[in-house]
Write a protein that holds these residues in place. Sequence first.
Motif, short mmCIF file in Angstrom:
data_model
loop_
_atom_site.label_atom_id
_atom_site.label_comp_id
_atom_site.label_asym_id
_atom_site.label_seq_id
_atom_site.Cartn_x
_atom_site.Cartn_y
_atom_site.Cartn_z
N TYR A 192 0.84 -1.19 0.00
CA TYR A 192 0.00 0.00 0.00
C TYR A 192 0.88 1.24 0.00
O TYR A 192 1.86 1.30 0.74
N LEU A 193 0.53 2.20 -0.83
CA LEU A 193 1.23 3.47 -0.87
C LEU A 193 0.39 4.51 -0.14
O LEU A 193 -0.75 4.75 -0.50
N TYR A 194 0.96 5.12 0.88
CA TYR A 194 0.34 6.23 1.59
C TYR A 194 0.98 7.49 1.02
O TYR A 194 2.20 7.57 0.93
N ARG A 195 0.14 8.49 0.65
CA ARG A 195 0.71 9.66 -0.02
C ARG A 195 -0.09 10.91 0.30
O ARG A 195 -1.31 10.86 0.43
N VAL A 196 0.61 12.02 0.42
CA VAL A 196 -0.02 13.34 0.51
C VAL A 196 0.57 14.20 -0.59
O VAL A 196 1.73 14.06 -0.96
N GLU A 210 5.73 3.41 1.39
CA GLU A 210 5.15 2.10 1.10
C GLU A 210 5.03 1.30 2.39
O GLU A 210 5.97 1.22 3.18
N PHE A 211 3.85 0.70 2.60
CA PHE A 211 3.60 -0.12 3.78
C PHE A 211 3.01 -1.46 3.36
O PHE A 211 2.48 -1.61 2.27
N SER A 212 3.05 -2.42 4.29
CA SER A 212 2.56 -3.76 4.01
C SER A 212 1.07 -3.91 4.25
O SER A 212 0.45 -4.82 3.72
N HIS A 213 0.47 -3.04 5.07
CA HIS A 213 -0.95 -3.16 5.41
C HIS A 213 -1.65 -1.81 5.31
O HIS A 213 -1.01 -0.76 5.34
N LEU A 214 -2.95 -1.86 5.22
CA LEU A 214 -3.78 -0.67 5.26
C LEU A 214 -4.53 -0.71 6.60
O LEU A 214 -5.63 -1.21 6.69
N ASP A 215 -3.87 -0.23 7.65
CA ASP A 215 -4.45 -0.27 8.98
C ASP A 215 -3.99 0.94 9.80
O ASP A 215 -3.21 1.76 9.34
N SER A 216 -4.48 1.03 11.02
CA SER A 216 -4.18 2.19 11.85
C SER A 216 -2.72 2.24 12.29
O SER A 216 -2.16 3.34 12.43
N ASP A 217 -2.08 1.10 12.48
CA ASP A 217 -0.67 1.11 12.89
C ASP A 217 0.22 1.69 11.79
O ASP A 217 1.09 2.51 12.06
N CYS A 218 0.01 1.25 10.56
CA CYS A 218 0.80 1.77 9.45
C CYS A 218 0.47 3.24 9.19
O CYS A 218 1.37 4.04 8.87
N PHE A 219 -0.80 3.63 9.34
CA PHE A 219 -1.17 5.01 9.14
C PHE A 219 -0.56 5.91 10.20
O PHE A 219 -0.10 7.02 9.91
#
Length: 102
Positions: A30-34, A46-55
């Motif tokens: 998952y790519l988190y981006r602003v 880049e993260f392995s999960h789409l969850d609150s810990d990665c966010f």
Amino acid sequence: MGLKTITGRLITAPGVKPIGLSQWQRDNFYLYRVVEPLSGYSFFYEFSHLDSDCFQRFLELLSAELGEDVAVIQFDQGSFHTVKTLDCPENIIPIFQPPHSR
């Protein structure tokens, strides 16, 4: 991303079901981006999960990248955005979209 073996026709004796090899190995990320629209500045990770810990980790990395600058970020109503344990850094101000906005 992934690997899927495409099986074609297999020749067997009448009444015998063909046995073919399959590879269904998948790998997700998952790519988190602003993005700041006027200047074009962007920050992604880049993260392995789409969850609150990665966010939470993404917000910490973004806060460190911003330094003294302040960011106002629009969030949707995703469960990982609204979790009660989310600790938003001081230089990041969240604004939540209404539930049924376009």
